[in-house]
Scaffold this motif. Structure first.
Motif, short mmCIF file in Angstrom:
data_model
loop_
_atom_site.label_atom_id
_atom_site.label_comp_id
_atom_site.label_asym_id
_atom_site.label_seq_id
_atom_site.Cartn_x
_atom_site.Cartn_y
_atom_site.Cartn_z
N ARG A 55 -20.45 37.62 38.67
CA ARG A 55 -20.10 39.00 38.96
C ARG A 55 -21.06 39.97 38.27
N LEU A 56 -21.49 39.61 37.05
CA LEU A 56 -22.46 40.45 36.34
C LEU A 56 -23.79 40.47 37.08
N TRP A 57 -24.26 39.28 37.53
CA TRP A 57 -25.54 39.23 38.25
C TRP A 57 -25.48 40.11 39.51
N LYS A 84 -29.05 50.98 36.12
CA LYS A 84 -28.61 52.36 35.97
C LYS A 84 -27.43 52.43 35.00
N PRO A 85 -27.23 53.58 34.35
CA PRO A 85 -26.09 53.73 33.43
C PRO A 85 -24.77 53.48 34.14
N GLY A 86 -23.80 52.96 33.37
CA GLY A 86 -22.46 52.78 33.94
C GLY A 86 -21.84 51.44 33.66
N ILE A 87 -22.59 50.48 33.09
CA ILE A 87 -22.02 49.17 32.76
C ILE A 87 -21.88 49.08 31.25
N SER A 103 -22.87 35.03 27.09
CA SER A 103 -21.99 33.85 27.02
C SER A 103 -20.72 34.16 27.79
N LEU A 104 -20.86 34.13 29.10
CA LEU A 104 -19.74 34.46 29.98
C LEU A 104 -19.35 33.25 30.80
#
Length: 300
Positions: free
Chosen positions: A239-241, A268-271, A231-232
């Protein structure tokens, strides 16, 4: 206890299940209790002794043997109690994560919180008003030594009670109409209001299904934690996509349920995602992703 001629044992009764609501009722004809974070349990005493049953009617007497033994010392020949089995901390707060280890190794550190009584010495009490059943329950439970407890309540002032529950960091509350009988199954005479938490989780991937909101697959502490609807605002969502596309991975960074298949975009890890979710659940429920950023942030 001597077996009566031709006497049958008391049977498990399907529990009453409260509806979940967003805000507690505020009228004066409701009682309000703390919602305890444990396992719903029914304690039955009859001529052959006491037994403990799970919410689905499975006999868990051996797991709860100290509570079963304590129930046999209460001042009655027969009863059916409805309540919650908890693993209390020294301050009395239930700790769900300690339930399993105590059931296996330290059952004497469990406690049963009784909030209703359905049968007492040959009388079916389910048609009585709740307030009368609770009076009978208190009379029965009062002599107990602490391993069996009585669930206190207040009458009215639901909003104030909920605010106090939130401040104490508890899971939520259950509200019950004071004049209501006991009926098995989903009944709107009982409602539960749960508190919300906000915390940080690692983003493992995005699941998009036709006709459904996109969902973020989340982990915490190196373990799968559940999913959260996204819910952004539109700009943040785009930006997330973009970030997901750049960080695409062939497999999840943590072990996840086998139900997740090819319709997931792993990353990948990091978000790190900021998630709002219902307190006291053991995986994310009714959760929403409200923000995200790269790298870790301080946990709330």
């Amino acid at each position: 206890m001597r077996k009566p001629a031709g006497g049958a044992r008391l049977s498990f009764i399907r529990p009453l299940e409260p509806f979940q609501v967003e805000t507690p009722p505020i009228s004066g004809d409701w009682l309000h209790e703390i919602k305890y974070d444990g396992y719903r349990t029914q304690i039955i005493l009859d001529w052959a002794g006491a037994r403990a049953f799970s919410r689905n009617g499975h006999d868990w007497s051996k797991r709860y043997w100290p509570i079963v033994a304590a129930a046999e010392k209460l001042p009655a020949k027969a009863f059916i109690l409805d309540g919650e089995m908890i693993a209390p901390e020294p301050d009395g707060r239930p700790n769900f994560h300690r339930m399993h280890s105590r059931m296996v190794w330290n059952a004497e550190q469990l406690a049963f919180v009784a909030f209703d009584i359905l049968h007492l010495d040959g009388q079916d009490l389910r048609s009585l008003p709740l307030i009368e059943r609770k009076a009978k329950l208190w009379t029965l439970i009062e002599p107990a030594d602490g391993i069996i407890q009585y669930s206190d309540h207040i009458e009215g002032n639901g909003a104030e009670f909920f605010a106090a529950v939130e401040r104490m960091g508890l899971e939520g509350m259950v509200s019950k109409r004071r004049e209501s009988p006991y009926r098995s199954g989903k009944v709107d005479a009982w409602v539960k209001t749960k508190c919300w938490d906000v915390g940080d989780f690692e983003l493992l991937g995005i699941r998009r299904e036709p006709g459904k909101p996109a969902a973020a697959i989340m982990a915490r502490g190196g373990r799968y934690a559940g999913t959260a609807f996204i819910s952004l605002p539109s700009g943040l969502r785009e930006r997330l996509w973009k970030r997901v596309k750049e960080a695409r991975a062939s497999k999840p960074a943590q072990r996840v349920p086998s139900a997740f298949a090819d319709d997931v975009e792993w990353v990948k890890p990091g978000i790190t995602g900021r998630v709002k979710f219902l307190r006291g659940e053991h995986t994310l429920r009714h959760a929403t992703l409200q923000d995200f950023e790269e790298g870790s942030r301080n946990r709330s």
